[in-house]
Design an enzyme around this catalytic site. Structure first.
Site, PDB file in Angstrom:
ATOM      1  N   MET A  20       0.805  -1.212   0.000  1.00 47.13           N
ATOM      2  CA  MET A  20       0.000   0.000   0.000  1.00 47.13           C
ATOM      3  C   MET A  20       0.839   1.263   0.000  1.00 47.13           C
ATOM      4  SD  MET A  20      -3.238   0.039   2.404  1.00 47.13           S
ATOM      5  CE  MET A  20      -2.108  -0.936   3.394  1.00 47.13           C
ATOM      6  N   PRO A  21       2.160   1.148  -0.151  1.00 49.98           N
ATOM      7  CA  PRO A  21       2.974   2.382  -0.092  1.00 49.98           C
ATOM      8  C   PRO A  21       2.682   3.316  -1.259  1.00 49.98           C
ATOM      9  CG  PRO A  21       4.353   0.423   0.126  1.00 49.98           C
ATOM     10  CD  PRO A  21       3.004  -0.044  -0.324  1.00 49.98           C
ATOM     11  N   TYR A  22       2.998   4.578  -1.023  1.00 51.70           N
ATOM     12  CA  TYR A  22       2.936   5.598  -2.057  1.00 51.70           C
ATOM     13  C   TYR A  22       4.311   6.249  -2.125  1.00 51.70           C
ATOM     14  CZ  TYR A  22       2.088  10.041  -4.314  1.00 51.70           C
ATOM     15  OH  TYR A  22       2.171  11.121  -5.162  1.00 51.70           O
ATOM     16  N   THR A  77       1.091  -0.893  -4.521  1.00 56.91           N
ATOM     17  CA  THR A  77       2.175   0.096  -4.409  1.00 56.91           C
ATOM     18  C   THR A  77       2.073   1.071  -5.577  1.00 56.91           C
ATOM     19  OG1 THR A  77       3.646  -1.416  -3.236  1.00 56.91           O
ATOM     20  CG2 THR A  77       4.684   0.412  -4.406  1.00 56.91           C
ATOM     21  N   VAL A  78       1.958   2.349  -5.244  1.00 60.38           N
ATOM     22  CA  VAL A  78       1.803   3.407  -6.240  1.00 60.38           C
ATOM     23  C   VAL A  78       3.083   4.236  -6.304  1.00 60.38           C
ATOM     24  CG1 VAL A  78       0.504   5.498  -6.833  1.00 60.38           C
ATOM     25  CG2 VAL A  78      -0.693   3.516  -5.869  1.00 60.38           C
TER      26      VAL A  78
END
Lengths: 67, 67, 67, 67, 67, 67
Positions: free
Chosen positions: D1-3, D40-41
């Site tokens: 879920m990191p940005y 991950t974006v």
């Protein structure tokens, strides 16, 4: 006094749609937290699909696959 | 080592004016906090008036009203 | 209407120093670009030295070396 | 879920190089922290050299000096 | 795939209110632009009133004046 | 001269893991684009699971469901 930054891919959002986002987010902050619309700032960034990645792949490639 | 991001609407700031902002912020951080200019980074984003909202309205519309 | 984000390491800046940064940046934008202070927003983020890296090394380690 | 947001100067990075950055950062977050690549974006911003300052000077000027 | 960052002052928003912001912004992006909620990310930053400035003054001082 | 901001949920990343991210991203930018590590800045933000939303739901709720 809130500041909101919305990042989307650059795929044709119109000025009207972006105005709907600006008004919608400003109202949401007033309704949920009582924030004053007069000092609520919203900035929208439209990002090239070459420059946006998800799942390790840029969106340009994903669009070619129909994702 | 500070990092500063300045966001303004895209309404004709010149390269000279942007250089004044870069120098001014870098000096401010040295004067107030003793930060080393050599590693102070300043990034200026110029945003379309369609993409900047305040008081629930985009700046394009506000400019037409003389705001 | 500008928005400014200043990121510094969390190493003891006082409320007075942070107020100096807020006032200084707001004045700079008025002086250089004629921006209205009433709608200029400044947000300061103070970041743990474990979470800030430069030259591939976190600042906690750099401080131990006197850097 | 990191940005992850990567800001670089706009000096000719190709779509292939940007794809390498997207894949590389996504893998790094999976390897180090076990983060799921699917959410991950990564967003890359390419900034004009007039709008990027270091050491109180914009990069356009620095490039002319060979820096 | 949008990414939204909401910055507010740290003045007691509850987890329920923050969840309302997350749900509200996600729905807005679906309704206005057809964005897929599954990959819409919202991050809320709560900032100390000492670290937030408007009109050249930090919010701690403004609150004492009833602003 | 790149600036990289990595946002992750605050779920126990160690200083060693964060140092691996800092070193890994810095090396990636050197390898792919020839960027100078000496002026590559990496900032990691660790965000409360109440303040991070995906699919319209905060991560605190998602973790309770095993997501």
């Amino acid at each position: 006094m809130p500041y909101v930054n919305i990042k989307i891919t650059n795929e044709g959002a119109t000025a009207e749609q972006k105005q709907e986002l600006i008004a919608g987010v400003t109202n949401l902050l007033k309704d949920v937290l009582g924030k004053n619309p007069a000092t609520t700032v919203v900035v929208i960034d439209e990002v090239s699909t070459d420059n946006w990645g998800i799942a390790g792949e840029n969106v340009t490639s994903r669009r070619k696959k129909g994702l």
